[in-house]
Write a protein that holds these residues in place. Structure first.
Motif, short mmCIF file in Angstrom:
data_model
loop_
_atom_site.label_atom_id
_atom_site.label_comp_id
_atom_site.label_asym_id
_atom_site.label_seq_id
_atom_site.Cartn_x
_atom_site.Cartn_y
_atom_site.Cartn_z
N GLN A 93 0.88 -1.20 0.33
CA GLN A 93 0.04 -0.07 -0.02
C GLN A 93 0.85 1.32 -0.25
O GLN A 93 2.15 1.18 0.41
CB GLN A 93 -0.70 0.08 1.27
CG GLN A 93 -1.85 -1.15 1.43
CD GLN A 93 -3.09 -1.17 0.36
OE1 GLN A 93 -3.40 -0.07 0.00
NE2 GLN A 93 -3.28 -2.28 -0.29
N GLU A 94 0.35 2.32 -0.55
CA GLU A 94 1.01 3.55 -0.70
C GLU A 94 1.42 4.01 0.83
O GLU A 94 0.38 3.67 1.96
CB GLU A 94 0.23 4.82 -1.32
CG GLU A 94 0.91 6.07 -1.47
CD GLU A 94 0.00 6.83 -2.38
OE1 GLU A 94 0.46 8.19 -2.22
OE2 GLU A 94 -0.94 6.46 -2.96
N VAL B 276 -5.79 15.47 11.18
CA VAL B 276 -6.70 15.58 10.24
C VAL B 276 -6.24 14.90 8.99
O VAL B 276 -6.82 13.95 8.42
CB VAL B 276 -7.42 17.11 9.75
CG1 VAL B 276 -7.98 16.86 8.67
CG2 VAL B 276 -7.83 17.43 11.10
N LEU B 277 -4.92 15.25 8.65
CA LEU B 277 -4.50 14.79 7.60
C LEU B 277 -4.17 13.22 7.69
O LEU B 277 -4.20 12.30 6.83
CB LEU B 277 -3.33 15.42 6.93
CG LEU B 277 -3.32 16.63 6.57
CD1 LEU B 277 -1.91 17.53 6.31
CD2 LEU B 277 -4.20 16.60 5.12
N MET C 55 -7.48 6.11 6.87
CA MET C 55 -8.77 5.61 6.60
C MET C 55 -8.91 5.36 5.02
O MET C 55 -9.64 4.66 4.66
CB MET C 55 -9.88 6.61 7.04
CG MET C 55 -10.13 6.64 8.31
SD MET C 55 -11.13 7.90 8.83
CE MET C 55 -12.89 7.08 8.64
N GLN C 56 -7.90 5.75 4.32
CA GLN C 56 -7.62 5.46 2.88
C GLN C 56 -6.86 4.23 2.64
O GLN C 56 -6.78 4.02 1.60
CB GLN C 56 -7.27 6.72 1.88
CG GLN C 56 -8.00 8.00 2.34
CD GLN C 56 -8.52 8.70 0.89
OE1 GLN C 56 -9.26 8.19 0.34
NE2 GLN C 56 -7.90 9.84 0.76
N GLY C 57 -6.59 3.56 3.66
CA GLY C 57 -5.83 2.60 3.52
C GLY C 57 -4.36 2.42 3.28
O GLY C 57 -3.48 1.71 3.25
N PRO D 30 -15.19 7.66 3.52
CA PRO D 30 -16.42 7.57 2.34
C PRO D 30 -15.77 8.13 1.04
O PRO D 30 -15.04 8.92 1.06
CB PRO D 30 -17.25 8.60 2.99
CG PRO D 30 -17.26 8.48 4.51
CD PRO D 30 -15.76 8.46 4.54
N LYS D 31 -16.28 7.48 -0.07
CA LYS D 31 -15.99 7.72 -1.45
C LYS D 31 -17.09 8.27 -1.94
O LYS D 31 -18.42 7.75 -1.76
CB LYS D 31 -15.52 6.62 -2.24
CG LYS D 31 -13.98 6.12 -1.66
CD LYS D 31 -13.42 5.07 -2.48
CE LYS D 31 -12.31 4.31 -1.84
NZ LYS D 31 -11.70 3.34 -2.57
#
Length: 950
Positions: A32-33, A61-62, A68-70, A781-782
């Motif tokens: 993963q990145e 926050v970042l 959460m984006q993996g 969320p996307k």
């Protein structure tokens, strides 16, 4: 969930749950990145303040968003040893407790005391960071003087020295007499003060020149430095003095024969156009002196007293035996103030004083001690920066490193193109010892230890070596932070995975002192596999300063610093006063601080919780601008958290242990369901776009708008007719939408308000049948285009406008909400009629209507208020109980009251005294209040006109 939202009951247990679960560490999946933020290490000198909370909240926050984006995320934390500041603080503390000074201790004893303070201070800083919700990897917490960092600092110094990038030399520095050390420009405060300028005769040397005039007049604000003059400079194009260039004058008092030189840096329109040059005691004079090869005469001792015997150095900083007149005995051991008075007295007696005038001065003061800073010629260690700058300039110029906002690139280039060699030594005890030794001939040896030096240089034990006493500037170790904290000089896995880091978040005031130096040293030491220089970070996000409500910079001396814990937990006025006046380095300011604090917080500070604090900070973060702290906005965002809490309770009350259709396919989604899902995904889409360009203020506004207005104010109300009166499929569809939307919304809000979202999510997940352990590891969320239903948005927005119009009419006419209204739509299209008919239950429930009817275009409807809604007419029947005259009289009384308020504020704003002396923020608030009252006045006038027509 408890009925009352009380952040104190939930925040600390949730943080322990996160920490014990190990959720802050990288997940380690390198497929993963990766994403890495290096926290600017706060100084161990005391508590974190709102400025730290601001920057750390943005970082959190970042990091939560990327986690959460993996992504494989690391938020590296640590603390800085804060050389001068830490030693000062501990010395002050020791003196207050025991009356002892540094001279009463050995170096080891004092350093032991500082380590003890470091342990205590670091514990409290860690506590503050945890209370702020910072999801840092505590397993990797570092300190800039721990064993690994100290090894990296030594390695960096040795390599730079071996590459001829570090040298020791005599140059001009900012000297603090009280601290007895060189300090950086960042620790110097320039204050404007009222002073004098003296015009003094310098006689021409008549043995070499014939002229009608026998003197030059020199204007100076520092006559005491006459004792160190080595030239007089004029502009080469100044016709008044052209014929004197290359001749000599006799300096007053010392009778030293000094040359008249020409230099383009002289301002011929300032003073008399003649500039006395004292290279050892003025930075501009030093540059001119170096350019012309002038000798440099030091007249001050390191404690700020006039020397008995001057020290003369050539332009290379080497001590010279060149004969110069010594300083007359009457000046020996005088400080600069008394020396100035004595010089003026002597010049007057010798009839060399031409004139004295008042003059506005800018005086440099030490931010640490409050003493006047003296430019002082001393032996220091320096880094040659010229060879390091080009790569660092190119990295920003080619957008390999990006500044946000972009305008700070210009500030960066301005500094980088005018760099002077960096003084990295300090004359204190606390810090990284410079790895250098000297023999009796002052030969310099640099190495890891004395034994290493002896072996490499084949020195036997007969050669006595002395360790360098100076320590390194704190900024030196900080400049290695991004790579040294990841294990350099070892080639660690962390260094390979997480470097270069993604973003650094910092204030504009340290772009040069830290950001630029990190870029320079990282690109020198860290290379990619192809040998190219590696950058320390991809993005530099520059924040503004947090100022108080009056626009003043927050500082201890002003007593306006706010501890984030006091906002989170609240504090009484008594404890706040004690806190702000304890262990003050300048105790004479305590009364001012007490007065200011009582005015600012007469009743202390109420508890607001961490989430409200974080939301306020994010909402105020607007593209590098300074922030004026606003307690009212803080209270507003505390109410926002409370609103989310109660809306969530409503959702859970109607979904927990109910048929929500989580696994069932058969559901019927109402217009309101389709509308809110569309609005949510549109919000998600904008949220992503704004966060990717670091518009934190806008993501806060987007989130606030959706949660408060769309979800809580409208959707929750729109669901009630269905929940109470819908069929089984409709109820199931609405319950499904309520609970799944809330779950998604909590994930969207989590990076900004992590505690309340985690607490609610733990309740929600049992209904949605989610097996996850924590919201912070759930997917962010996307945007899903397939669920967008534009027609539902058009329909609901029309219905909302109708409801708002009805409610506004009620309010304007002072009709109680308990009285059901009759409304009629006249000349309505079939499409709109269908929309109204299908949603009549919603309109009747929310707008409290008795009935809805439709009439044709020509039908006359009695005693009603007419409102245009697109192409339709909405007629609201006036109830029989309504008294027109009473309502008109009420509106007139309100108008009179508002007019008096407007008149009072206008008189204040028209008064010269108020406009001259009131703070800008107060004037701005009064103007805003005036605009607010004028809007109300116009609204009352319109209402009165409507009443008269009825």
């Amino acid at each position: 969930m408890e009925k009352i939202y009380n952040p104190k009951n939930i925040e600390e247990p949730i943080y322990k749950f996160w920490e014990n679960g190990g959720y802050f560490s990288p997940h380690g999946n390198t497929s993963q990145e990766s994403y890495c933020i290096m926290m600017p290490p706060p100084n161990i000198t005391g508590q974190l303040h709102l400025g730290h909370a601001f920057q750390q909240t943005i970082m959190d926050v970042l990091i939560r968003y990327q986690r959460m984006q993996g992504k494989n995320t690391l938020w590296q934390t640590g603390t800085d040893h804060a050389g001068i500041a830490a030693q000062m603080l501990v010395e002050h503390k020791i003196y207050n407790n025991t009356g002892k000074t540094r001279n009463d201790y050995t170096q080891d004893e004092l350093i032991k005391n500082i380590w003890a303070w470091k342990s205590q201070s670091e514990q409290f800083i860690t506590y503050q960071m945890k209370r702020l919700g910072n999801s840092v990897d505590w397993k990797r917490q570092r300190f800039t003087m721990d064993t690994e960092m100290s090894y990296a600092v030594t390695e960096a110094f040795i390599r730079l020295y071996q590459n001829n990038l570090i040298y020791r030399g005599k140059r001009l520095v900012n000297w603090d007499y009280k601290l007895q050390t060189a300090i950086s420009d960042l620790e110097v405060i320039n204050k404007k003060t009222k002073g004098s300028i003296w015009y003094i005769y310098y006689k021409l040397d008549n043995s070499t020149i014939s002229s009608n005039s026998n003197h030059l007049i020199i204007a100076t604000t520092r006559p005491e430095t006459i004792l160190g003059d080595t030239a007089v400079a004029v502009h080469p194009e100044d016709t008044r003095y052209k014929n004197l260039i290359g001749q000599y004058v006799i300096a007053p008092i010392t009778n030293r024969r000094i040359p008249i030189i020409s230099d383009k840096n002289v301002d011929m329109f300032k003073g008399t156009g003649c500039l006395k040059i004292t290279p050892a005691h003025d930075f501009n004079d030093y540059i001119i002196g170096k350019r012309h090869g002038l000798p440099m005469i030091n007249i001050f001792s390191l404690d700020g007293k006039i020397l008995k015997k001057i020290e003369v150095f050539n332009s290379y900083g080497q001590l010279t035996d060149q004969l110069y007149c010594n300083i007359p005995q009457i000046f020996h051991n005088l400080d600069s103030d008394n020396a100035r008075k004595k010089i003026i007295s002597e010049c007057n007696a010798l009839k060399l004083l031409h004139n004295t005038e008042p003059h506005d001065l800018t005086i440099p003061y030490s931010d640490r001690t409050g003493t006047i800073i003296e430019p002082m010629l001393t032996d220091q260690w320096y880094i040659r920066v010229k060879n390091l700058t080009q790569h660092a300039i190119n990295a920003v110029n080619l957008n390999i490193i990006n500044f946000v906002p972009k305008q700070y690139k210009n500030m960066y280039f301005s500094w980088m193109n005018n760099l002077q060699d960096w003084c990295i030594s300090r004359q204190i005890w606390w810090g990284h010892k410079i790895p250098a030794w000297y023999d009796d001939n002052n030969t310099i040896y640099v190495g890891y230890c004395e034994q290493d030096i002896r072996i490499k240089n084949k020195l036997n034990n007969d050669v006595i070596l002395h360790r360098e006493k100076d320590v390194l500037d704190t900024w030196f170790s900080s400049s290695l932070w991004t790579f040294a904290a990841l294990g350099w000089p070892k080639n660690t896995n962390l260094l390979n995975v997480f470097h270069p880091t993604d973003i650094i978040i910092s204030g504009f005031d340290i772009i040069f002192f830290w950001i630029a130096r990190m870029i320079m040293l990282t690109m020198h030491f860290i290379k990619n596999d192809n040998g190219s220089a590696q950058i320390p970070f991809k993005t530099v996000y520059i924040t503004g300063l947090i100022r108080d409500e009056l626009g003043q910079k927050m500082s201890k001396s002003k007593g306006n610093i706010i501890d984030p814990i006091d906002i989170i937990d609240g504090i009484s006025i008594e404890n706040l006063l004690k806190k702000r006046t304890k262990n003050m380095l300048q105790p004479q300011l305590s009364q001012h601080i007490i007065k200011y604090t009582k005015k600012q917080f007469p009743n202390g500070i109420k508890p607001h919780g961490t989430d409200a604090l974080r939301f306020t900070l994010v909402a105020l973060a607007s593209s590098g601008r300074d922030i004026h702290w606003d307690m009212q906005r803080l209270t507003g965002y505390r109410n926002f958290c409370n609103k989310l809490w109660h809306a969530s309770r409503f959702v859970l009350m109607h979904t927990k242990n109910q048929d929500c259709g989580i696994s069932a396919n058969e559901k019927s989604f109402s217009l309101a369901d389709r509308w809110i899902i569309t609005k949510f995904h549109q919000t998600v889409q904008i949220f992503h776009k704004k966060l990717e360009i670091y518009r934190f203020d806008e993501i806060a506004n987007i989130l606030h708008e959706f949660i408060w207005h769309q979800f809580c104010d409208w959707y929750v109300e729109l669901t009630k007719p269905i929940l109470y009166h819908g069929n089984a499929l409709e109820v199931r569809g609405t319950r499904y939408t309520l609970i799944t939307l809330l779950e998604s919304l909590l994930r969207l809000a989590h990076p900004i308000i992590p505690f309340i979202t985690e607490k609610i999510w733990q309740e929600v997940k049992t209904v949605t049948e989610n097996n996850g352990t924590t919201i912070m590891l759930q997917p962010f969320p996307k945007y899903d285009e397939s669920v967008i239903d534009i027609k539902s948005v058009i329909d609901i927005e029309w219905i909302k406008n109708a409801i708002i119009a009805i409610r506004t009419t009620r309010a304007n006419m002072n009709i109680s909400y308990n009285i059901p209204l009759q409304i009629v739509f006249r000349d309505t299209s079939l499409e709109v009629k269908k929309r109204i008919t299908e949603n009549s239950n919603i309109l009747c429930h929310i707008a409290q209507l008795k009935s809805i009817h439709f009439i044709s275009k020509d039908t006359i409807y009695p005693k009603s208020v007419t409102i245009l809604l697109d192409s339709s007419e909405l007629l609201i029947r006036i109830p029989d109980t309504f008294n027109k005259e009473n309502e008109i009289n009420r509106l007139k009384k309100e108008s009179e009251l508002i007019n008096r308020k407007i008149e009072t504020i206008r008189k204040l704003l028209d008064g010269n005294n108020f406009m001259k002396h009131a703070p800008k923020s107060v004037i701005k608030n009064k103007q805003a209040l005036l605009n607010y009252y004028e809007r109300i006045k116009n609204k009352l006038i319109d209402q009165c006109a409507i009443m008269k027509k009825l």
